[in-house]
Design an enzyme around this catalytic site. Sequence first.
Site, PDB file in Angstrom:
ATOM      1  N   ARG A  55      14.431  20.886  11.442  1.00 38.56           N
ATOM      2  CA  ARG A  55      14.455  19.461  11.107  1.00 38.56           C
ATOM      3  C   ARG A  55      14.713  18.620  12.350  1.00 38.56           C
ATOM      4  O   ARG A  55      14.329  17.452  12.421  1.00 38.56           O
ATOM      5  CB  ARG A  55      15.517  19.187  10.026  1.00 38.56           C
ATOM      6  N   TYR A 109      -2.601  -1.685   5.937  1.00 37.50           N
ATOM      7  CA  TYR A 109      -2.870  -0.604   4.989  1.00 37.50           C
ATOM      8  C   TYR A 109      -2.076  -0.847   3.710  1.00 37.50           C
ATOM      9  O   TYR A 109      -0.951  -1.346   3.744  1.00 37.50           O
ATOM     10  CB  TYR A 109      -2.494   0.722   5.638  1.00 37.50           C
ATOM     11  N   ASP A 181       0.169  -0.340  14.801  1.00 39.93           N
ATOM     12  CA  ASP A 181      -0.397   0.840  14.151  1.00 39.93           C
ATOM     13  C   ASP A 181      -1.796   1.040  14.734  1.00 39.93           C
ATOM     14  O   ASP A 181      -2.711   0.258  14.473  1.00 39.93           O
ATOM     15  CB  ASP A 181      -0.456   0.622  12.637  1.00 39.93           C
ATOM     16  N   LYS A 206      -5.464  11.284  10.166  1.00 33.26           N
ATOM     17  CA  LYS A 206      -6.818  10.757  10.130  1.00 33.26           C
ATOM     18  C   LYS A 206      -7.680  11.315  11.266  1.00 33.26           C
ATOM     19  O   LYS A 206      -7.788  12.531  11.411  1.00 33.26           O
ATOM     20  CB  LYS A 206      -6.751   9.220  10.166  1.00 33.26           C
TER      21      LYS A 206
END
Length: 395
Positions: A55, A109, A181, A206
């Site tokens: 983690r 988005y 972004d 993406k």
Amino acid sequence: MRNEKGSLIRPVPLPNSASRPVVTPLSPSVVYASDTPDMLDRQYEGELHGYTYSREGHPNADVVAGLLDRMENAPNPGVLTSSGMAAVSAVLLGLLKAGDHVIGGNQLYGRSLRMMSEDLPRLGIETTLADPGDVQAVRAALRPETRMILVEVVSNPTLRVADMVGLAALAKETGVLLVVDNTFTTPRAYQPFEHGADIVIHSVTKLLAGHSDVMLGYVAARDPALNTRLRVFTVTAGMTPSPFDCWLAERGMLSFDLRFERCQQTAMKLADALGTLKGVKRVIYPARSDHPDHARAAELLQARWCNMVSFELDGGREAANAFTTAAEGLSFAPTLGDVGTTLSHPASSSHRALTAARRKALGMSEGFFRVSVGLEDPDILLAVFERAVDAAVKA
């Protein structure tokens, strides 16, 4: 604990080798063993580089983050997250507090818009949406408590282009953080840190990974203290990326430049072809002279226009259904950046949470589609679109 043969259950270490693997090994281990408490202290205090608990970081994440750091010319090592929205969340929730104010682009988005409109206000963080192509509108939205401006260089899915030069100047003048972004544009077309951004976000899911089999995000900050806060928050919030996803992403990223160029070339051909078809009301692609932000896009993107094309069919949902049904071989899916071309319908996916009136104001009707252009033969792809648009017209 020993097994029946008397040897330890977990033998250590791995066999030595005079040679090394060409492909990065997959490292799924959740935990890493240190020799002594003193050694572990030195790792946590930064005197030694080493892994402790996945983690908090693992080799495969560091490899992919390092690739993106170089692609973005990041001033500090970025952190990989479990998704693009995890990266967005790390910035908004990890750096803002109750009483702060953030300005977001009004065509972000869909999930980013939802966070701005619903989740942040619930936590006492005030938000305002403004047109990132209009710096004066963003300036008018500023308040004394404004801490951040969040924008996409090219909006999803309407492909409007932000005034990045004006926004960077405004952020510098006011001391407000400029968060970019860069998912749609990618570092191949635009490098925000080189143009005044304070924080850069990616959905690696993406085009960067590019095969629809990875869920990852990335975030890096110019200021070392902010960068540390982001890293600590992602660890605390459990935004850890899967080693397997990181391993797959590295493979995809090694061919990214080639895929970007091929997809972009085909996207330009598709945009021009759609513009000639009866039944297509409008085509949105920054390379086209009829795009409202064409001049700005040409200046910012330097002829790397991206692989995304949006268009609007005449007719409503019936025409949209007929189009996707007839588009044989193309995936109708709420994603982008695959090796194959995918179709997205914002009204039924990314922006379904918005009212019809709100979608209409943003230019997204029931006939509006976003296309993520893939690696198909351009002639074959254009023929599929011609047949699908014809079916929509007949519907």
